[in-house]
Design a protein around this motif. Structure first.
Motif, PDB file in Angstrom:
ATOM      1  N   UNK A 144       0.839  -1.191   0.000  1.00  0.00           N
ATOM      2  CA  UNK A 144       0.000   0.000   0.000  1.00  0.00           C
ATOM      3  C   UNK A 144       0.871   1.237   0.000  1.00  0.00           C
ATOM      4  N   UNK A 145       0.280   2.347   0.341  1.00  0.00           N
ATOM      5  CA  UNK A 145       0.997   3.623   0.356  1.00  0.00           C
ATOM      6  C   UNK A 145       1.895   3.672   1.590  1.00  0.00           C
ATOM      7  N   UNK A 146       3.171   3.467   1.364  1.00  0.00           N
ATOM      8  CA  UNK A 146       4.125   3.546   2.464  1.00  0.00           C
ATOM      9  C   UNK A 146       4.297   2.254   3.252  1.00  0.00           C
ATOM     10  N   UNK A 147       3.714   1.154   2.800  1.00  0.00           N
ATOM     11  CA  UNK A 147       3.881  -0.126   3.505  1.00  0.00           C
ATOM     12  C   UNK A 147       3.853  -1.269   2.505  1.00  0.00           C
ATOM     13  N   UNK A 148       4.416  -2.382   2.933  1.00  0.00           N
ATOM     14  CA  UNK A 148       4.371  -3.599   2.134  1.00  0.00           C
ATOM     15  C   UNK A 148       4.562  -4.793   3.067  1.00  0.00           C
ATOM     16  N   UNK A 149       4.029  -5.912   2.654  1.00  0.00           N
ATOM     17  CA  UNK A 149       4.224  -7.156   3.381  1.00  0.00           C
ATOM     18  C   UNK A 149       5.391  -7.866   2.715  1.00  0.00           C
ATOM     19  N   UNK A 150       6.347  -8.327   3.530  1.00  0.00           N
ATOM     20  CA  UNK A 150       7.481  -9.050   2.978  1.00  0.00           C
ATOM     21  C   UNK A 150       7.584 -10.403   3.664  1.00  0.00           C
ATOM     22  N   UNK A 151       8.191 -11.353   2.960  1.00  0.00           N
ATOM     23  CA  UNK A 151       8.342 -12.698   3.522  1.00  0.00           C
ATOM     24  C   UNK A 151       9.465 -12.686   4.547  1.00  0.00           C
ATOM     25  N   UNK A 152       9.524 -13.725   5.340  1.00  0.00           N
ATOM     26  CA  UNK A 152      10.582 -13.831   6.343  1.00  0.00           C
ATOM     27  C   UNK A 152      11.954 -13.913   5.682  1.00  0.00           C
ATOM     28  N   UNK A 153      12.040 -14.590   4.543  1.00  0.00           N
ATOM     29  CA  UNK A 153      13.317 -14.693   3.827  1.00  0.00           C
ATOM     30  C   UNK A 153      13.790 -13.315   3.368  1.00  0.00           C
ATOM     31  N   UNK A 154      12.844 -12.523   2.801  1.00  0.00           N
ATOM     32  CA  UNK A 154      13.201 -11.176   2.366  1.00  0.00           C
ATOM     33  C   UNK A 154      13.608 -10.301   3.544  1.00  0.00           C
ATOM     34  N   UNK A 155      12.945 -10.482   4.663  1.00  0.00           N
ATOM     35  CA  UNK A 155      13.297  -9.719   5.863  1.00  0.00           C
ATOM     36  C   UNK A 155      14.707 -10.064   6.323  1.00  0.00           C
ATOM     37  N   UNK A 156      15.060 -11.333   6.299  1.00  0.00           N
ATOM     38  CA  UNK A 156      16.402 -11.755   6.699  1.00  0.00           C
ATOM     39  C   UNK A 156      17.448 -11.189   5.747  1.00  0.00           C
ATOM     40  N   UNK A 157      17.146 -11.157   4.426  1.00  0.00           N
ATOM     41  CA  UNK A 157      18.074 -10.589   3.444  1.00  0.00           C
ATOM     42  C   UNK A 157      18.272  -9.103   3.691  1.00  0.00           C
ATOM     43  N   UNK A 159      17.888  -7.500   6.497  1.00  0.00           N
ATOM     44  CA  UNK A 159      18.634  -7.322   7.742  1.00  0.00           C
ATOM     45  C   UNK A 159      20.121  -7.556   7.505  1.00  0.00           C
ATOM     46  N   UNK A 160      20.455  -8.531   6.665  1.00  0.00           N
ATOM     47  CA  UNK A 160      21.847  -8.835   6.354  1.00  0.00           C
ATOM     48  C   UNK A 160      22.480  -7.695   5.555  1.00  0.00           C
ATOM     49  N   UNK A 161      21.727  -7.133   4.596  1.00  0.00           N
ATOM     50  CA  UNK A 161      22.233  -6.040   3.773  1.00  0.00           C
ATOM     51  C   UNK A 161      22.465  -4.768   4.587  1.00  0.00           C
ATOM     52  N   UNK A 162      21.613  -4.530   5.542  1.00  0.00           N
ATOM     53  CA  UNK A 162      21.681  -3.303   6.331  1.00  0.00           C
ATOM     54  C   UNK A 162      22.448  -3.487   7.629  1.00  0.00           C
ATOM     55  N   UNK A 163      23.171  -4.568   7.706  1.00  0.00           N
ATOM     56  CA  UNK A 163      23.911  -4.856   8.934  1.00  0.00           C
ATOM     57  C   UNK A 163      25.113  -3.914   9.009  1.00  0.00           C
TER      58      UNK A 163
END
Length: 183
Positions: A144-157, A159-163
């Motif tokens: 939606x406007x300013x939000x999205x649902x992401x999978x757990x795998x995408x969330x882990x990726x 988190x790894x990228x922004x570490x």
């Protein structure tokens, strides 16, 4: 389907066989408001009376329409399960039953309301995660406007990228150099 304990005593010699379509829509939707629709529930089984106990062994088939846990899209969820339960009068010694047996005390009036037992079993068999066919096949997640649902795998990726390490703590990394190799 309701039976009194005195009615059930007549099934000592020969068990009662039943094959019924139950209309549980109103009561299920009242007990679990997330349910969008309930088709007729089919229950087939036997009921036997032995030594003051009632054993019901039944196969239940139901079809519920529930919202997807991801997008709230209505999803038809078929349920099919076996239920084996003992119904005993108040004051029965429960030690004679195995720990794996489902034993339910009858209310004070000794009326077995089988519809409620089927409802209870349907409610505990509703899956925790309900996905539409498209969601199961990997369709894009809702956004939606300013939000999205992401999978757990995408969330882990992500988190790894922004570490990043806080620069104030970066010098601590050199304190135990052998620990970094274990991570």
């Amino acid at each position: 389907m309701k039976w009194s304990l005195s009615q059930l005593k007549s099934y000592r010699d020969e068990p009662l066989q039943f094959d019924e379509a139950l209309d549980l829509k109103h009561s299920l939707m009242t007990r679990y408001p997330e349910i969008i629709d309930v088709q007729a529930t089919q229950v087939k089984g036997i009921l036997s009376y032995d030594q003051g106990n009632v054993l019901i062994s039944a196969k239940v088939k139901a079809s519920l329409t529930l919202p997807s846990t991801r997008s709230l899209t209505p999803v038809v969820v078929p349920l099919a399960f076996q239920m084996d339960e003992y119904y005993v009068p108040q004051g029965t010694d429960l030690k004679r039953f195995d720990k794996e047996d489902t034993v339910i005390m009858l209310p004070e009036d000794d009326i077995l309301n089988f519809d409620v037992a089927v409802e209870d079993n349907i409610l505990i068999h509703i899956p925790m995660q309900i996905l539409s066919e498209a969601e199961q096949n990997g369709e894009a997640m809702p956004a939606g406007k300013g939000w999205e649902v992401i999978s757990e795998d995408d969330l882990a990726k992500q988190a790894e990228e922004h570490k990043t390490v806080d620069p104030r703590l970066a010098k601590l990394k050199n304190l135990f150099p052998d620990q970094e190799a274990k991570d």
